[in-house]
Design a protein around this motif. Sequence first.
Motif, short mmCIF file in Angstrom:
data_model
loop_
_atom_site.label_atom_id
_atom_site.label_comp_id
_atom_site.label_asym_id
_atom_site.label_seq_id
_atom_site.Cartn_x
_atom_site.Cartn_y
_atom_site.Cartn_z
N PRO A 41 -19.40 68.64 -30.32
CA PRO A 41 -18.60 69.07 -31.48
C PRO A 41 -18.22 70.54 -31.36
CG PRO A 41 -20.45 67.73 -32.19
CD PRO A 41 -20.65 67.98 -30.72
N GLY A 42 -16.94 70.81 -31.55
CA GLY A 42 -16.47 72.18 -31.52
C GLY A 42 -16.34 72.79 -30.15
N LYS A 87 -32.08 67.47 -23.12
CA LYS A 87 -32.22 68.61 -24.02
C LYS A 87 -31.27 68.43 -25.20
CE LYS A 87 -32.97 71.67 -20.04
NZ LYS A 87 -32.48 72.88 -19.32
N PRO A 88 -31.57 69.05 -26.32
CA PRO A 88 -30.66 68.95 -27.47
C PRO A 88 -29.23 69.37 -27.13
CG PRO A 88 -32.76 69.83 -28.19
CD PRO A 88 -32.82 69.75 -26.68
N GLU A 89 -29.08 70.33 -26.23
CA GLU A 89 -27.73 70.78 -25.86
C GLU A 89 -26.97 69.76 -25.02
OE1 GLU A 89 -30.65 72.41 -25.45
OE2 GLU A 89 -30.64 73.59 -23.58
N ASP A 90 -27.61 68.67 -24.64
CA ASP A 90 -26.91 67.58 -23.95
C ASP A 90 -26.22 66.65 -24.95
OD1 ASP A 90 -29.69 67.42 -21.70
OD2 ASP A 90 -27.72 68.30 -21.29
N THR A 91 -26.45 66.86 -26.21
CA THR A 91 -25.83 66.03 -27.25
C THR A 91 -24.32 66.15 -27.18
OG1 THR A 91 -27.72 66.18 -28.74
CG2 THR A 91 -25.58 65.69 -29.73
N ALA A 92 -23.65 65.01 -27.06
CA ALA A 92 -22.19 64.99 -26.91
C ALA A 92 -21.72 63.55 -26.84
CB ALA A 92 -21.76 65.74 -25.65
N VAL A 93 -20.41 63.39 -26.89
CA VAL A 93 -19.80 62.11 -26.53
C VAL A 93 -19.54 62.16 -25.03
CG1 VAL A 93 -17.88 60.54 -26.83
CG2 VAL A 93 -18.76 61.82 -28.80
N TYR A 94 -20.03 61.17 -24.33
CA TYR A 94 -19.89 61.11 -22.87
C TYR A 94 -18.79 60.12 -22.51
CZ TYR A 94 -24.02 63.96 -22.11
OH TYR A 94 -24.91 65.01 -22.08
N TYR A 95 -17.92 60.57 -21.62
CA TYR A 95 -16.78 59.75 -21.19
C TYR A 95 -16.85 59.49 -19.70
CZ TYR A 95 -14.71 61.22 -25.64
OH TYR A 95 -14.47 61.46 -26.97
N CYS A 96 -16.52 58.29 -19.34
CA CYS A 96 -16.34 57.92 -17.95
C CYS A 96 -14.86 58.09 -17.62
CB CYS A 96 -16.77 56.47 -17.76
SG CYS A 96 -16.48 55.77 -16.15
N ALA A 97 -14.56 58.57 -16.42
CA ALA A 97 -13.18 58.77 -16.02
C ALA A 97 -13.01 58.41 -14.55
CB ALA A 97 -12.75 60.20 -16.27
N GLY A 112 -15.72 56.40 -24.59
CA GLY A 112 -16.79 57.34 -24.90
C GLY A 112 -18.00 56.67 -25.51
N THR A 113 -19.15 57.28 -25.27
CA THR A 113 -20.39 56.81 -25.86
C THR A 113 -21.20 58.01 -26.33
OG1 THR A 113 -22.35 55.39 -25.49
CG2 THR A 113 -21.63 56.74 -23.64
N GLN A 114 -21.76 57.91 -27.51
CA GLN A 114 -22.47 59.04 -28.11
C GLN A 114 -23.89 59.14 -27.55
OE1 GLN A 114 -21.42 61.39 -30.60
NE2 GLN A 114 -23.36 62.37 -30.02
N VAL A 115 -24.25 60.35 -27.16
CA VAL A 115 -25.62 60.66 -26.77
C VAL A 115 -26.13 61.75 -27.70
CG1 VAL A 115 -27.10 61.66 -24.99
CG2 VAL A 115 -25.33 60.00 -24.37
N THR A 116 -27.22 61.49 -28.38
CA THR A 116 -27.80 62.46 -29.30
C THR A 116 -29.25 62.71 -28.89
OG1 THR A 116 -26.39 61.68 -31.10
CG2 THR A 116 -28.31 63.00 -31.69
N VAL A 117 -29.56 63.97 -28.66
CA VAL A 117 -30.92 64.36 -28.26
C VAL A 117 -31.53 65.17 -29.38
CG1 VAL A 117 -32.33 65.47 -26.51
CG2 VAL A 117 -30.15 64.41 -25.86
N SER A 118 -32.59 64.67 -29.94
CA SER A 118 -33.25 65.36 -31.05
C SER A 118 -34.35 66.28 -30.52
CB SER A 118 -33.84 64.35 -32.02
OG SER A 118 -34.84 63.58 -31.39
N SER A 119 -34.57 67.37 -31.24
CA SER A 119 -35.58 68.35 -30.81
C SER A 119 -36.94 68.04 -31.40
CB SER A 119 -35.14 69.75 -31.20
OG SER A 119 -34.93 69.81 -32.60
#
Length: 119
Positions: A41-42, A87-97, A112-119
């Motif tokens: 995000p952002g 790591k939490p900073e790996d949180t993102a939508v991941y896209y294959c291309a 896209g597929t959402q990956v969320t890493v909680s701390s």
Amino acid sequence: QVQLVESGGGLVQAGGSLRLSCAASARTFSSLTLGWFRQAPGKEREIVARIAWTGGSTFYTDSVKGRFTISRDNAKKTVYLQMDSLKPEDTAVYYCAARLWPATEFAYWGQGTQVTVSS
């Protein structure tokens, strides 16, 4: 011409692992260079890893080196991204291309597929 469908995202605690898969419908899968990108995000979309059509050449962005592994199975027309020590900073939508030689730009994208890493 090339359709990509990602799977394997989800919620995981920091230090955990996930494996993303990307199934391709393409007669020319073995000629495709495949990549994984992510967008938090952002932030702008960034490349995470790339694997050449030969399978012998890979690239990783510095922040994931030693933690992520990209691989491909040409028989299954699938590319994987094994993500360890998340790591939490790996949180993102991941896209294959994918891009088809000799193109230099990735022209084909998954949803896209959402990956969320909680701390």
